[in-house]
Enzyme design. Structure first.
Site, mmCIF file in Angstrom:
data_model
loop_
_atom_site.group_PDB
_atom_site.id
_atom_site.type_symbol
_atom_site.label_atom_id
_atom_site.label_comp_id
_atom_site.label_asym_id
_atom_site.label_seq_id
_atom_site.Cartn_x
_atom_site.Cartn_y
_atom_site.Cartn_z
ATOM 1 N N ASP A 65 0.746 -1.206 -0.091
ATOM 2 C CA ASP A 65 0.046 0.073 -0.168
ATOM 3 C C ASP A 65 0.958 1.275 -0.193
ATOM 4 O O ASP A 65 1.460 1.693 0.946
ATOM 5 C CB ASP A 65 -1.041 0.024 1.208
ATOM 6 N N TRP A 120 8.326 -5.142 7.567
ATOM 7 C CA TRP A 120 7.334 -6.371 7.611
ATOM 8 C C TRP A 120 7.629 -7.159 6.511
ATOM 9 O O TRP A 120 7.945 -6.687 5.301
ATOM 10 C CB TRP A 120 6.145 -5.924 8.074
ATOM 11 N N ASP A 148 10.218 0.731 3.363
ATOM 12 C CA ASP A 148 9.705 2.110 3.089
ATOM 13 C C ASP A 148 11.064 2.911 2.612
ATOM 14 O O ASP A 148 12.211 2.678 3.451
ATOM 15 C CB ASP A 148 8.996 2.839 4.062
ATOM 16 N N TRP A 196 6.367 3.080 7.972
ATOM 17 C CA TRP A 196 7.524 2.317 8.454
ATOM 18 C C TRP A 196 8.738 2.992 8.582
ATOM 19 O O TRP A 196 9.855 2.396 8.832
ATOM 20 C CB TRP A 196 7.647 0.957 7.941
ATOM 21 N N TYR A 209 7.696 9.973 4.589
ATOM 22 C CA TYR A 209 7.761 8.492 3.413
ATOM 23 C C TYR A 209 7.608 9.137 1.954
ATOM 24 O O TYR A 209 6.916 9.854 1.573
ATOM 25 C CB TYR A 209 6.209 7.945 3.793
ATOM 26 N N THR A 252 8.065 2.752 -1.830
ATOM 27 C CA THR A 252 8.266 1.314 -1.054
ATOM 28 C C THR A 252 9.071 0.459 -1.823
ATOM 29 O O THR A 252 8.642 0.360 -3.220
ATOM 30 C CB THR A 252 6.860 0.975 -0.546
#
Lengths: 183, 416
Positions: free
Chosen positions: A83, A108, A127, A159, A168, A171
């Site tokens: 996401d 994760w 990230d 993250w 951010y 990713t």
């Protein structure tokens, strides 16, 4: 006209059910934070080894002769639980962050099936942090995603912890091993 | 003087009056917000422009903005004082440098930053906006959810305007108000943690409940709605788990389903960024629904379903209108047939793709309540009559994207 409304709405919605989300221009800002799901550890470390027991290494692409797929496409196999914005559209690649950003060490792991060899792979979704949101190639696939209180499985969380800034950008999806079974 | 001459003079006089100069105005005027506040105010947050906009849905007017720094802009409103609270994250060089997290207190009339309380720089950031901060029922303390990834709550005394304490919440996250001095957090095992604070905002008592749902099988979402002393949590599979927090220990009431068997087979389910709202005076629950399979719990909705909370019966289904088109805050509108066509395109395309949908709903608490809808793909805010479902129109508030939504007087009806 009301009938036309209903017809168009029905058509649009049935089309929606058949249309892959990757073909759709998504709203910027929805996913300011990146992410993905199905982890092994409460807090998995990006460069750490997978959990003992049900997983084995080695890491890397399954087979050099296998077509790599399109890492700029949200449908690419290893993005099954992302996401966020794809680093590969933002100056980086599917497994490297864009220039000048920092890769979050805390992340994760997800488990995605590679259709080329039918195997499940452990994917680390890290990230890329320290620059503002990329905005390109938003990708929202939530396979196995859980709410924020189930922290290690929540792809809503920013993250960018353990990096200099929590800002951010995008990713990556790094293969870190072969999963024996779907996590 | 003849009658003709008199008429001539009168005409000259009228003309002179018509040509009177515009009165000279004073420089430096700045508006203030009215007291009492309007019943149809709503805060709409834009993480791209990094602010939240206050809009009056009665007439669609933008009333002002508050800046919010990095993250999802969320505004808290106490009942006791004309103030707004915003938790912000800033870096000394914009997106880099030294991080500072603050709770800023904005004047309820001035909308100016009147004070700030510095927080530990560890507040959680997430695309989720529900439960990230909470205001105690006595309006004294704000709890801010921290994630480093260790979990804790920062407690701020907003009356004294100072930081109180950090309370660790191992295994539990988020904060929901549950009493004058109490917050609840959701835990990884499906239980609740109840955190009571003393007069100084320090930890007074911390207890854990038994699990009330299975986070593996069917987790509840963070996007709960308050109904008096209850919190209503919706699960991925559209079950409502009511939690009565009127007593010392939570009472978990029997869950009930938002969808019947046929609708379940048809893949109707709840989804979106903020998918529940309650109108407390009538005891109505509003749920944002879409059609989609498993893992679509964050997909926005195309309909709002209304329930009577006492009987748990569905009262109505509202087919939502489109969000309206805008580009970087500029509305894409037109007159005549083109305008009609643009409007219809907005309606037709709603739900056409997972990201073209309503992401958040809210309901005002007055006797003529408004149902409000926003979505990330548009800078417009749509409103409906919350009792009849009638579509009342859209307000374009100048935002690039609308991600957070709250009605400031959700439980109070305005400042006391």
């Amino acid at each position: 006209m009301a009938r036309m409304d209903r017809w168009m709405t029905g058509f649009a919605r049935s089309l929606a059910r058949r249309t892959s989300r990757r073909s759709v221009l998504a709203g910027i800002g929805t996913a300011l934070v990146g992410g993905a799901a199905v982890p092994l550890l409460p807090v998995a470390r990006g460069r750490a080894e997978p959990a003992p027991g049900d997983r084995v290494t080695p890491s890397g692409e399954p087979d050099p002769t296998t077509p790599a797929g399109d890492p700029q496409d949200c449908g690419y196999w290893r993005y099954c639980a992302v996401d966020g914005f794809l680093s590969s559209c933002c100056g980086g690649s599917h497994n490297a962050c864009p220039p000048g950003t920092q890769m979050s060490p805390i992340t994760w792991l997800g488990t995605c099936r590679n259709p080329a060899d039918g195997k499940e792979y452990v994917i680390s979704y890290n990230d890329c942090c320290g620059k503002d949101v990329c905005g390109s190639c938003i990708c929202r696939r939530h396979e196995g995603d859980k709410p924020v209180y189930y922290t290690p499985k929540s792809n809503d969380i920013d993250w960018c912890m353990g990096t200099r800034e929590i800002i951010y950008n995008s990713t990556v999806a790094v293969v870190v091993g072969v999963a024996r079974e779907k996590g | 003087m003849g009658r003709r001459a008199l008429a001539g003079l009168l005409l000259v006089g009228l003309a002179a009056a018509a040509r009177a100069d515009v009165p000279v105005e004073s420089l430096g005027r700045v508006e203030t917000l009215p007291l009492p506040p309007g019943p149809h105010w709503a805060w709409v947050g834009d993480p791209v422009f990094r602010h939240a906009t206050l809009v009056d849905l009665s007439d669609g007017r933008t009333l002002g903005i508050v800046n919010a720094g990095f993250g999802m802009p969320t505004v808290l409103t106490p009942a006791a004082r004309p103030e707004f609270y915003v938790v912000e994250t800033h870096y000394s060089r914009g997106s880099r440098g030294e991080r500072s997290d603050v709770l800023t207190i904005y004047g309820g009339r001035s909308l100016a930053a009147e004070a700030e309380v510095v927080l530990p720089p560890k507040r959680a950031h997430a695309a989720n906006t529900a439960g990230m901060l909470a205001l105690s029922d006595d309006d004294r303390f704000v709890a801010v959810f921290n994630l480093t990834p260790a979990t804790s709550l920062s407690i701020v005394d907003v009356e004294a305007r100072r930081f109180s304490a950090e309370i660790e919440t191992p295994g539990c996250s988020l904060a929901y108000a549950a009493g004058p001095r109490r917050f609840v957090s959701l835990c990884m095992n499906g239980a609740l943690m109840l955190v009571e604070v003393d007069d100084e905002g320090r930890e007074a008592r911390k207890t854990r409940s038994e699990p009330f749902f299975d986070p593996q099988l069917d987790p509840v979402t963070e996007k709960a709605a308050r109904w008096e002393d209850r919190w209503l949590f919706a699960s991925f599979e559209s079950w409502i788990h009511p939690v009565d927090l009127s007593g010392a220990a939570p009472r978990f009431e029997e869950r009930w389903s938002l969808v019947n068997d046929a609708e379940r087979v048809d893949d109707w389910r709840i989804g979106g960024m903020q998918h529940l709202a309650v109108h407390e005076p009538t005891g109505r629950l509003y749920a944002l629904m879409h059609r989609g399979g498993p893992d679509t719990h964050k997909q926005g909705g195309t309909e709002v379903w209304i329930y009577d909370l006492a009987s748990r019966e569905r009262l109505q289904r509202i087919e939502l209108h489109g969000l309206g088109f805008s580009y970087l805050g500029v509305p894409l509108r037109a007159e005549g047939f083109t305008g009609w066509l643009i409007d219809k395109l907005a309606d037709w395309t709603l739900g056409m793709a997972p990201d073209i949908a309503v992401d958040a709903i809210a309901v005002t608490q007055d006797a003529a309540p408004r149902l409000v809808t926003v979505g990330a793909v548009s800078g417009a805010v749509a409103s409906y009559d919350a009792l009849t479902g009638e579509f009342l129109g859209r307000a374009y508030v100048g935002n690039a994207t609308n991600v957070t939504l709250s009605t400031p007087f959700a439980r109070t009806g305005g400042w006391r």
